[in-house]
Scaffold this motif. Structure first.
Motif, PDB file in Angstrom:
ATOM      1  N   ASP A   1       0.813  -1.218   0.000  1.00 16.89           N
ATOM      2  CA  ASP A   1       0.000   0.000   0.000  1.00 16.89           C
ATOM      3  C   ASP A   1       0.847   1.270   0.000  1.00 16.89           C
ATOM      4  OD1 ASP A   1       1.043  -0.296   2.509  1.00 16.89           O
ATOM      5  OD2 ASP A   1      -0.845   0.038   3.591  1.00 16.89           O
ATOM      6  N   ALA A   2       2.120   1.141  -0.298  1.00 19.15           N
ATOM      7  CA  ALA A   2       3.004   2.310  -0.294  1.00 19.15           C
ATOM      8  C   ALA A   2       2.614   3.292  -1.397  1.00 19.15           C
ATOM      9  CB  ALA A   2       4.453   1.872  -0.489  1.00 19.15           C
ATOM     10  N   GLU A   3       2.647   4.586  -1.075  1.00 17.65           N
ATOM     11  CA  GLU A   3       2.389   5.616  -2.081  1.00 17.65           C
ATOM     12  C   GLU A   3       3.620   5.742  -2.979  1.00 17.65           C
ATOM     13  OE1 GLU A   3       1.133   9.317  -0.510  1.00 17.65           O
ATOM     14  OE2 GLU A   3      -0.478   8.460   0.716  1.00 17.65           O
ATOM     15  N   ARG A   4       3.383   5.730  -4.288  1.00 16.42           N
ATOM     16  CA  ARG A   4       4.487   5.713  -5.248  1.00 16.42           C
ATOM     17  C   ARG A   4       4.491   7.003  -6.069  1.00 16.42           C
ATOM     18  NH1 ARG A   4       6.289   0.222  -6.317  1.00 16.42           N
ATOM     19  NH2 ARG A   4       5.187  -1.187  -4.905  1.00 16.42           N
ATOM     20  N   ASP A   5       5.660   7.623  -6.121  1.00 20.27           N
ATOM     21  CA  ASP A   5       5.803   8.824  -6.938  1.00 20.27           C
ATOM     22  C   ASP A   5       6.557   8.547  -8.236  1.00 20.27           C
ATOM     23  OD1 ASP A   5       8.229   8.307  -5.782  1.00 20.27           O
ATOM     24  OD2 ASP A   5       8.578  10.339  -5.041  1.00 20.27           O
ATOM     25  N   LEU A   6       6.934   7.283  -8.449  1.00 19.51           N
ATOM     26  CA  LEU A   6       7.593   6.868  -9.683  1.00 19.51           C
ATOM     27  C   LEU A   6       6.926   5.600 -10.197  1.00 19.51           C
ATOM     28  CD1 LEU A   6      11.352   7.369  -8.693  1.00 19.51           C
ATOM     29  CD2 LEU A   6      10.071   8.745 -10.326  1.00 19.51           C
ATOM     30  N   LYS A   7       6.954   5.417 -11.497  1.00 21.43           N
ATOM     31  CA  LYS A   7       6.311   4.263 -12.105  1.00 21.43           C
ATOM     32  C   LYS A   7       7.159   3.004 -12.004  1.00 21.43           C
ATOM     33  CE  LYS A   7       3.839   6.998 -15.622  1.00 21.43           C
ATOM     34  NZ  LYS A   7       3.670   7.241 -17.071  1.00 21.43           N
ATOM     35  N   GLY A   8       6.486   1.868 -11.811  1.00 22.68           N
ATOM     36  CA  GLY A   8       7.106   0.557 -11.941  1.00 22.68           C
ATOM     37  C   GLY A   8       8.378   0.363 -11.127  1.00 22.68           C
ATOM     38  N   LYS A   9       9.368  -0.223 -11.788  1.00 24.04           N
ATOM     39  CA  LYS A   9      10.627  -0.570 -11.134  1.00 24.04           C
ATOM     40  C   LYS A   9      11.377   0.658 -10.638  1.00 24.04           C
ATOM     41  CE  LYS A   9      15.000  -2.959 -12.086  1.00 24.04           C
ATOM     42  NZ  LYS A   9      15.795  -3.660 -13.114  1.00 24.04           N
ATOM     43  N   LYS A  10      11.150   1.807 -11.241  1.00 29.42           N
ATOM     44  CA  LYS A  10      11.916   3.004 -10.880  1.00 29.42           C
ATOM     45  C   LYS A  10      11.693   3.414  -9.426  1.00 29.42           C
ATOM     46  CE  LYS A  10      12.254   4.929 -15.528  1.00 29.42           C
ATOM     47  NZ  LYS A  10      11.295   4.043 -16.227  1.00 29.42           N
ATOM     48  N   PHE A  11      10.503   3.124  -8.899  1.00 35.50           N
ATOM     49  CA  PHE A  11      10.253   3.446  -7.497  1.00 35.50           C
ATOM     50  C   PHE A  11      11.135   2.588  -6.588  1.00 35.50           C
ATOM     51  CE2 PHE A  11       7.817   2.910  -3.506  1.00 35.50           C
ATOM     52  CZ  PHE A  11       7.744   4.239  -3.115  1.00 35.50           C
ATOM     53  N   ALA A  12      11.181   1.289  -6.870  1.00 36.93           N
ATOM     54  CA  ALA A  12      12.044   0.403  -6.088  1.00 36.93           C
ATOM     55  C   ALA A  12      13.507   0.787  -6.250  1.00 36.93           C
ATOM     56  CB  ALA A  12      11.817  -1.046  -6.516  1.00 36.93           C
ATOM     57  N   LEU A  13      13.904   1.121  -7.460  1.00 38.88           N
ATOM     58  CA  LEU A  13      15.284   1.517  -7.718  1.00 38.88           C
ATOM     59  C   LEU A  13      15.658   2.754  -6.910  1.00 38.88           C
ATOM     60  CD1 LEU A  13      17.761   0.871  -9.591  1.00 38.88           C
ATOM     61  CD2 LEU A  13      16.853   2.630 -11.115  1.00 38.88           C
TER      62      LEU A  13
ATOM     63  N   VAL B   1       8.456   8.475 -17.697  1.00 41.13           N
ATOM     64  CA  VAL B   1       7.469   8.335 -18.774  1.00 41.13           C
ATOM     65  C   VAL B   1       7.017   6.889 -18.962  1.00 41.13           C
ATOM     66  CG1 VAL B   1       8.219  10.388 -20.023  1.00 41.13           C
ATOM     67  CG2 VAL B   1       9.292   8.182 -20.533  1.00 41.13           C
ATOM     68  N   VAL B   2       7.877   5.922 -18.608  1.00 41.71           N
ATOM     69  CA  VAL B   2       7.526   4.510 -18.699  1.00 41.71           C
ATOM     70  C   VAL B   2       7.964   3.816 -17.418  1.00 41.71           C
ATOM     71  CG1 VAL B   2       7.521   4.259 -21.218  1.00 41.71           C
ATOM     72  CG2 VAL B   2       9.679   4.104 -19.981  1.00 41.71           C
ATOM     73  N   PRO B   3       7.325   2.693 -17.046  1.00 34.20           N
ATOM     74  CA  PRO B   3       7.648   2.025 -15.788  1.00 34.20           C
ATOM     75  C   PRO B   3       9.038   1.404 -15.751  1.00 34.20           C
ATOM     76  CG  PRO B   3       5.505   1.347 -16.620  1.00 34.20           C
ATOM     77  CD  PRO B   3       6.180   2.071 -17.719  1.00 34.20           C
ATOM     78  N   SER B   4       9.534   0.926 -16.896  1.00 33.54           N
ATOM     79  CA  SER B   4      10.851   0.281 -16.933  1.00 33.54           C
ATOM     80  C   SER B   4      11.795   1.155 -17.750  1.00 33.54           C
ATOM     81  CB  SER B   4      10.721  -1.120 -17.532  1.00 33.54           C
ATOM     82  OG  SER B   4      10.132  -1.049 -18.824  1.00 33.54           O
ATOM     83  N   GLY B   5      12.840   0.562 -18.314  1.00 33.25           N
ATOM     84  CA  GLY B   5      13.753   1.331 -19.148  1.00 33.25           C
ATOM     85  C   GLY B   5      14.704   2.210 -18.372  1.00 33.25           C
ATOM     86  N   ASP B   6      14.901   1.926 -17.078  1.00 32.66           N
ATOM     87  CA  ASP B   6      15.790   2.762 -16.277  1.00 32.66           C
ATOM     88  C   ASP B   6      17.208   2.762 -16.817  1.00 32.66           C
ATOM     89  OD1 ASP B   6      17.050   0.310 -14.445  1.00 32.66           O
ATOM     90  OD2 ASP B   6      14.927   0.069 -14.889  1.00 32.66           O
ATOM     91  N   ASP B   7      17.662   1.631 -17.365  1.00 33.55           N
ATOM     92  CA  ASP B   7      19.022   1.548 -17.891  1.00 33.55           C
ATOM     93  C   ASP B   7      19.194   2.433 -19.125  1.00 33.55           C
ATOM     94  OD1 ASP B   7      17.274  -0.062 -19.334  1.00 33.55           O
ATOM     95  OD2 ASP B   7      18.304  -1.931 -18.836  1.00 33.55           O
ATOM     96  N   ASP B   8      18.297   2.284 -20.105  1.00 37.81           N
ATOM     97  CA  ASP B   8      18.403   3.078 -21.328  1.00 37.81           C
ATOM     98  C   ASP B   8      18.187   4.563 -21.065  1.00 37.81           C
ATOM     99  OD1 ASP B   8      18.675   0.600 -22.390  1.00 37.81           O
ATOM    100  OD2 ASP B   8      17.038   0.754 -23.825  1.00 37.81           O
ATOM    101  N   LEU B   9      17.203   4.893 -20.222  1.00 35.29           N
ATOM    102  CA  LEU B   9      16.924   6.294 -19.943  1.00 35.29           C
ATOM    103  C   LEU B   9      18.061   6.943 -19.171  1.00 35.29           C
ATOM    104  CD1 LEU B   9      13.114   6.101 -19.072  1.00 35.29           C
ATOM    105  CD2 LEU B   9      14.175   6.905 -21.185  1.00 35.29           C
TER     106      LEU B   9
END
Length: 391
Positions: A129-141, A245-253
């Motif tokens: 139930d954590a509030e997320r300010d980033l999409k997908g994996k980027k929040f965990a990262l 802008v997208v949930p994944s793609g942290d490496d390329d971005l």
């Protein structure tokens, strides 16, 4: 055409059309050869392995984002926690931060068991139930990066096994030499079947592309399952307007936002690789690729243009070739395609030797043709569709 019989007009248009296809084929092959000579032939210029003296080592945080990865963590994490990267007193100079992103399996239990054995394992738990300010994996990262107190970061995934106990040292050595982003290779285990062969081929193709682009001062991507960088690089990427802008793609971005011609390098030593199990079905692999490819539309314009021309030339060359086999141009088409394939086979062979995938070469050009089908099938996801989840 007035004054010309209908049959003759039809024959004339057919001749013109076939001639046009031939010259399109010739142009497409010429473009491909230009890419081969300008970019791909430099695959042999990748730097050799470097030693990192003990007195040059700095503390490293290895960051792993995990969601429902109990089995993979149980299998792979002990090898990551057993790296030979210590100070002069023999004390580990690294910690491993695992971000448990709202897992519902036994991930928490596995991490608790490993933490009782390894002092350098840290666990960050994100509640469902954590509030997320980033999409997908980027929040965990972002939570993993926040937890790190060190400037040198190394990223991998829960399903990745390091090639050996010098993986960490090899991946961060360029940071000590002044580089800010280090791109590694993340390979897949050799298993029987066409799908496995094509996944490994596509992975090798991607490695050939991003490695030689980096060598030519045009970085555009890395693989998040084996990448090192300075902490400030991640923070810089997170401030980019593209980051969320997208949930994944942290490496390329990250590379798009912070990579330059001078601050990035490729490590291509087998001891620095990671290995994973490839997807076992075409459906699950397609889902994974749709997620990965959704980032490409956010590359810099010059990179998109280069990659687009290459993909279009590859597709045009094969399509025109098959058409020309049924025309008077078939001999010329065979000769031109043979030259093209020899040039590319040499580059593939050199790349395969670097990443220990020599057996794939015997399937050339079958897998090369398969890459054309791959491009056509995933074109919508390359150009406009986004994947909304990171798992």
């Amino acid at each position: 055409m007035p004054g010309i019989p209908t049959k003759c007009r039809g024959d004339y248009l057919c001749i013109v059309l076939i001639a046009g296809i031939f010259w399109l084929f010739f142009l497409a092959v010429a473009v491909q050869c230009c890419y081969a000579f300008y970019f791909f032939r430099h695959i042999g210029d990748l730097p050799p392995a470097t030693e990192l003296p003990v007195n040059a080592r700095r503390h490293v945080s290895i960051i792993i984002c995990a969601r429902n990865e109990a089995a993979n963590l149980r299998k792979n994490l002990p090898a990551i926690l057993a790296q030979r990267y210590t100070n002069e007193a023999g004390k580990p100079l690294y910690d491993v931060i695992v971000v448990d992103d709202a897992s519902t399996d036994d991930t928490a239990l596995v991490l608790a068991q490993l933490k009782s054995v390894y002092d350098n394992l840290e666990v960050v738990t994100i509640q469902q139930d954590a509030e997320r300010d980033l999409k997908g994996k980027k929040f965990a990262l972002s939570k993993g990066v926040e937890q790190s107190a060190h400037d040198w970061l190394l990223f991998t995934d829960a399903d990745c096994m390091p090639a050996g106990d010098r993986w960490l040292e090899q991946m961060v050595a360029p940071l000590a030499a002044g580089k800010e982003i280090v791109a590694g290779y993340g390979g897949y285990y050799h298993r029987a079947g066409l799908l496995n062969a094509f996944i490994r081929w596509e992975t090798m193709h991607t490695f050939l592309q991003y490695s030689t682009y980096i060598l030519k001062g045009k970085p555009y991507m890395a693989v998040g399952r084996n990448m090192a960088c300075l902490k400030y690089i991640v923070l810089k990427a997170q401030r980019s307007e593209l980051w969320n802008v997208v949930p994944s793609g942290d490496d390329d971005l990250l590379v798009t936002a912070a990579g330059t011609a001078d601050n990035m390098i490729v490590v291509a030593q087998p001891s620095a690789f990671t290995w994973s199990e490839a997807k076992g079905t075409w459906r699950t692999w397609a889902q994974q690729k749709r997620r990965h490819l959704s980032t490409g539309k956010y590359y810099n314009d010059n990179i998109k243009l280069l990659l687009g021309f290459y993909g279009a030339a590859h597709t045009d060359a094969w399509l025109c070739f098959f058409i020309l086999l049924f025309t008077a141009y078939w001999k010329a088409a065979l000769a031109i395609m043979a030259v093209r394939c020899i040039i590319y086979w040499r580059n593939w062979a050199r790349t395969a030797a670097i990443i220990n995938e020599g057996k794939l070469i015997i399937f050339f050009p079958l897998l090369d043709l398969g890459w054309m089908i791959y491009n056509l099938a995933f074109l919508p996801y390359i150009t406009w569709k986004n994947k909304n989840n990171w798992t």
